[in-house]
Structure formats: structure tokens, C-alpha cells
Design an enzyme around this catalytic site. Structure first.
Site, short mmCIF file in Angstrom:
data_model
loop_
_atom_site.label_atom_id
_atom_site.label_comp_id
_atom_site.label_asym_id
_atom_site.label_seq_id
_atom_site.Cartn_x
_atom_site.Cartn_y
_atom_site.Cartn_z
N GLY A 9 3.69 1.42 0.16
CA GLY A 9 2.44 0.67 0.07
C GLY A 9 1.40 1.42 -0.73
CB VAL A 48 -2.02 1.66 4.34
CG1 VAL A 48 -1.14 1.57 5.59
CG2 VAL A 48 -2.85 0.39 4.18
CD GLU A 69 9.03 6.78 -2.17
OE1 GLU A 69 8.53 6.68 -3.31
OE2 GLU A 69 9.74 7.72 -1.83
#
Length: 525
Positions: free
Chosen positions: A197, A201, A219
Site C-alpha cells: 500500500g 498506512v 511494499e
């Protein structure tokens, strides 16, 4: 889509506990169980391909062909690769101690599953980026909890229905939901969190992971640059760049975000764009079936606002595209000129675009380009130099930090399971795909097995013998343990032998290369 299928937040602690209870029985560790689950995933992709590509079309307007090739086929290949290599990956790896002190011992690295892992998938490739990490988790022998993205709701709801029908539901759990469900998951204890994402986050995930000292694989993405040299094949470069930008409507973590083009070929670069777009998508991209749509109103409006803000900057103009339609979230690939690296001045340079907007920056000196990219201090997930000059490519590869590099093309290395895929810095940490994914979800345990006899050798290490500065044991220990580096001449010679060996091997001179290789190896022990 309805939220009625969301996993109840109150059920999540029990769900994770059930997965851990299953893992503790040891059922996930045998290779037979791992193979069975991988084959079950393969069967799901094979039998349910039509339903999967239909869901992808509903979420992103991906054609059935794009969904099949970029998602289903890639995951099927990853499963086959894992099945073909699983026994080798899981086998103990013999290690050379490099010292006569341990010549009688067996040294190994063995890979053990971590335990219960959390895989948080994402919406832009909801099959490839959800099932892909799950393959690695299963291959390594873990129990897993897969969190599906609510943004690609049709695909998530399909997987929520399909996965329990195919895989061992006692060890592989599926959670569907949004922020509350993700928050509840992050409160649980896992042995690894794998997230695909954005960096915002990711920071939340890392903060939650600290509570249990949980390792993470992140990632992410970033503003992946393309640098087009004056010696590049411009027609080919433009077609490949526009292909990479329009796959999934630019909603790809390794999509080209912006392009540096040498001023001497800028006019040719712009002139090739309409030709490339016609070759890729026909005469009317708004009506073609080949171009996907933006995933949600929120993401569509974000792109519209960004483009509107950029177009009021003096000197910026649209070279190609610029049209959009909120009704079906169509956003035409839009190429801009007159942009600079200055993020304070240009809204399109502030953050990852994640859509079909492509700023072009014209340049004179590639060293200045490299310096400007490095000055951002945020390595991207991908880097794409285009040139027929190998020295130019090497300069860019060595000068710009990035997670992955492809010269003279885009995206394609993501589908190569023998290459690691992962970011660095702001674009992520850790890597996966193939053996690299197996290792990411494994604990590499060192194992040393010594003889129970031969105590006369061990007598030399015990305190009364070893700590006598005039004794034989101390002198032997100093001889074996106190090492010194060789001369620079020696290292230069060994480097030369290594290069000659590689060159001879590449040209077919295997016997001589073998002899030189043996010499190099023996001198290096």
C-alpha cells in the site's frame, strides 16, 4: 457495495487465535500440506478464472484479458514456480565455516516458518498483490490471515467466498473490511505483517507492530522516474512508457510517475505520443475496451483536483489527453510539459500520482537529473532509464536510489519470480517473489552439529589450558583465530582472476575458467 459481508470486528481476535491454535498443532509445517494448499490455490485460479476476471472488470474495468494476464496468469506461474522449487528451498543449506577449527562439524542453515502471519492486500491488483504474498506465506509453512481491500469490493467479496472452499480454512483465514477491521487485526499478535500500500498506512502498521516486536515487510510505491537519454530509441521508448502508464490506468505501484526527457529529443518524444496511444488503444480511448477506469470516486476526484491545480501553474500545458468523465470514472492519459522537479510549485510532483497523469521534465545534463532525484531523499519503488548507451544506463543505475530497475522497458521484471521485488526507504522494506518470498516468511536458523567425542580437541579450549599465555593451547588459538587481511595486491589479483574466469566462462572457455575458479576459491578459504 454493501458492508454486510465485512468480518465482524468482535470475531477477529478469535479468528487469529484459531489460526494460531492450528499452527501450534504443526499441521502447516510438512511440505505435503504446503503443496496441497498451493495446488488448491492453483485450482481456484483455474476453475474460477471467469468469475475472477469478471470481478476485476466490475472493480476497475480491466478487460478480461488484462485481468487474466496481469493477475491470474502471474499468480498461476508463481504457484508453479513454488511447487517446482519448494523442496529445494526448504532443504537444509550446508555452510562452509571457512576455518579448520570447525572442519569436523556439520553447519547448516535451516528455514522454519515464522508462525501466524498477516497479509494485508491492496485494491489495484487485488489478486496478484493478495494471493502473491499468501503463496510465499504458505510455501514457508505458516498459518496466515489475509486482509482483503474493501476498495476493490467485487474481487474481495469473491475471494471471501472462494478461498474457504479451496484452502484449509483452519490455518488460512480471510478478513474483509475497512479501517475498523484493519485496526482490530493490528491489535493482535502476529509473527510477521506483510503490507502492500502507501507509506502513510505503513507508518501506522509499523507503530502497531512495535507492541509485539513484529517484523514487517512493506511494499509501498513512490514517484518512480523515467529518464530518457538523447541516445534512446524514442519511438520504442514512448510506446513502452505509455504502455506502462496506461496498464490499469496508471494505478500500479511501479508505474512511471514522471519522465525526464533530454531537450534535444523532447519534440520527437511529444510527437510520438499520439502514435503510441493509437497503437496501444486505438482511435478513441474513451470508447475502447482496453483502457481501465479509476477505482473509486475518491481517487477520481483526487486526480481531477491535482490536474486542475497543475494547469494553473504558468508554463504548464497539456501535450496529450486531459479529458475526464466522472460518470464512469474515465480519466484520459494526460501528458504535461513545462513541469519542473519543484514540488512546492507543481502539485503533480508532490506525491505519487497513481493514475494516468504523466508530467514531463526536459533536461540538459543527466548529472543534474540524478542530483535532483537524490535531493528528494525518497527512493522510489522503480527506476526506468532509457538509452542505447550502456554508460548512461550504468550512471543512472548507480546514481539513483530505487527498489528495482529496468532499463529500456517498464513493469516486466515484476513477473520474474527469480528476481527479488521490494522497495527501499520510502518505497518499502523487505522483498519477495519466489525464493525471496519464501525467505521473507521464514526464520533462517543456524544449526551446528558437533561430535560428542574428540574431547582431546576440546581440552584445548577449556580455561586452564587456554588462558595460559605460555601454553600450547593459547598459541594454537592465536594462530587460528587472529587473522589479518591480505595485501591490496592480493585482492586486486583475485578480482582480476574472477573477471577473467567469468569472461572465459561466458565465451566457452570452461576448462580454464574452472581451473582459475578453483584457484580463486582455494586462496579465498
Amino acid at each position: 457495495m454493501s458492508t454486510s459481508l465485512y468480518t465482524p470486528v468482535a470475531d477477529i481476535p478469535r479468528l487469529v487465535a484459531d489460526a494460531r491454535a492450528t499452527y501450534e498443532t504443526g499441521v502447516t509445517k510438512p511440505l505435503a500440506w504446503r503443496r496441497k494448499q498451493l495446488r488448491a490455490l492453483f485450482n481456484m485460479l483455474e476453475k474460477e478464472e471467469a468469475a475472477i476476471t469478471e470481478a476485476l472488470f466490475k472493480d476497475l474495468r480491466k478487460t478480461r484479458e488484462e485481468g487474466a494476464i496481469f493477475e491470474v496468469a502471474q499468480i498461476r506461474a508463481a504457484i508453479v514456480h513454488a511447487l517446482e522449487n519448494l523442496e529445494q528451498w526448504a532443504a537444509p543449506e550446508p555452510i562452509d565455516a571457512g576455518s579448520p577449527l570447525y572442519a569436523m562439524d556439520r553447519l547448516e542453515v535451516r528455514r522454519f516458518p515464522l508462525g501466524v502471519v498477516l497479509v494485508i492486500g491492496t485494491w489495484n491488483y487485488p489478486i496478484f498483490l493478495s494471493i502473491g504474498p499468501l503463496i510465499a506465506a504458505i510455501a514457508a509453512g505458516n498459518a496466515a490471515v489475509l486482509k482483503l481491500s474493501e476498495v476493490s469490493a467485487h474481487t474481495a467479496e469473491l475471494l471471501l467466498h472462494l478461498l474457504p472452499k479451496y484452502v484449509d480454512n483452519s490455518a488460512i483465514k480471510v478478513v474483509y473490511g475497512a479501517v475498523p477491521e484493519s485496526t482490530a487485526l493490528l491489535e493482535q499478535r502476529f509473527n510477521l505483517i506483510f503490507y502492500t500500500g502507501n507509506a502513510v498506512v505503513a507508518r501506522v502498521i509499523m507503530k502497531a507492530a512495535v507492541k509485539h516486536l513484529t517484523p514487517v515487510v512493506l511494499e509501498l510505491g513512490g514517484k518512480s522516474p523515467v529518464i530518457v537519454d538523447k541516445d534512446a530509441n524514442i519511438p520504442n521508448a514512448v510506446k513502452r512508457i505509455m504502455w506502462g502508464k496506461t496498464v490499469n490506468a496508471g494505478q500500479t505501484c511501479v508505474a512511471p510517475d514522471y519522465v525526464y526527457v533530454h531537450k534535444s529529443v523532447a519534440a520527437q518524444f511529444y510527437a510520438e505520443i499520439p502514435k503510441a496511444m493509437k497503437a496501444l488503444h486505438g482511435d478513441n480511448i474513451a470508447k475502447t475496451h482496453t483502457f481501465p477506469r479509476i477505482v473509486s470516486d475518491r481517487h477520481f476526484n483526487r486526480l481531477v483536483s491535482m490536474l486542475d491545480a497543475e494547469l494553473v501553474v504558468p508554463g504548464v500545458e497539456v501535450v496529450y489527453g486531459g479529458h475526464h468523465n466522472a460518470t464512469d470514472r474515465f480519466f484520459e492519459p494526460t501528458v504535461l510539459r513545462g513541469v519542473t522537479q519543484d514540488a512546492k510549485k507543481h502539485p503533480v510532483m508532490k506525491e505519487e500520482l497513481f493514475g494516468p497523469i504523466m508530467p514531463v521534465i526536459e533536461y540538459d545534463d543527466v548529472d543534474e537529473v540524478i542530483a535532483a532525484i537524490r535531493a528528494k531523499g525518497e527512493p522510489s519503488l522503480a527506476l526506468y532509464p532509457f538509452s542505447s548507451n550502456p554508460k548512461f544506463i550504468e550512471k543512472v543505475v548507480n546514481g539513483v536510489d530505487a527498489g528495482n530497475v529496468i532499463a529500456n522497458d517498464l513493469l516486466v521484471s515484476v513477473g520474474i519470480d527469480t528476481l527479488p521485488f521490494g522497495g527501499v526507504g520510502e518505497s518499502g522494506m523487505g522483498s519477495y517473489h519466489g525464493k525471496h518470498g519464501f525467505d521473507a516468511f521464514s526464520h533462517k536458523r543456524s544449526v551446528m552439529v558437533r561430535s560428542a567425542g574428540l574431547e582431546f580437541l576440546n581440552d584445548l579450549r577449556y580455561q586452564l589450558a587456554l588462558y595460559n599465555p605460555r601454553g600450547l593451547a593459547y598459541r594454537i588459538a592465536r594462530l587460528l583465530l587472529f587473522k589479518s587481511p591480505a595485501s591490496e595486491t592480493y585482492y586486486a589479483l583475485m578480482s582480476f582472476i574472477r573477471r577473467v574466469t567469468a569472461t572465459l566462462a561466458a565465451r566457452g572457455g570452461l576448462p580454464l575458467a574452472f581451473l582459475l575458479g578453483v584457484l580463486f576459491a582455494r586462496r579465498h578459504q
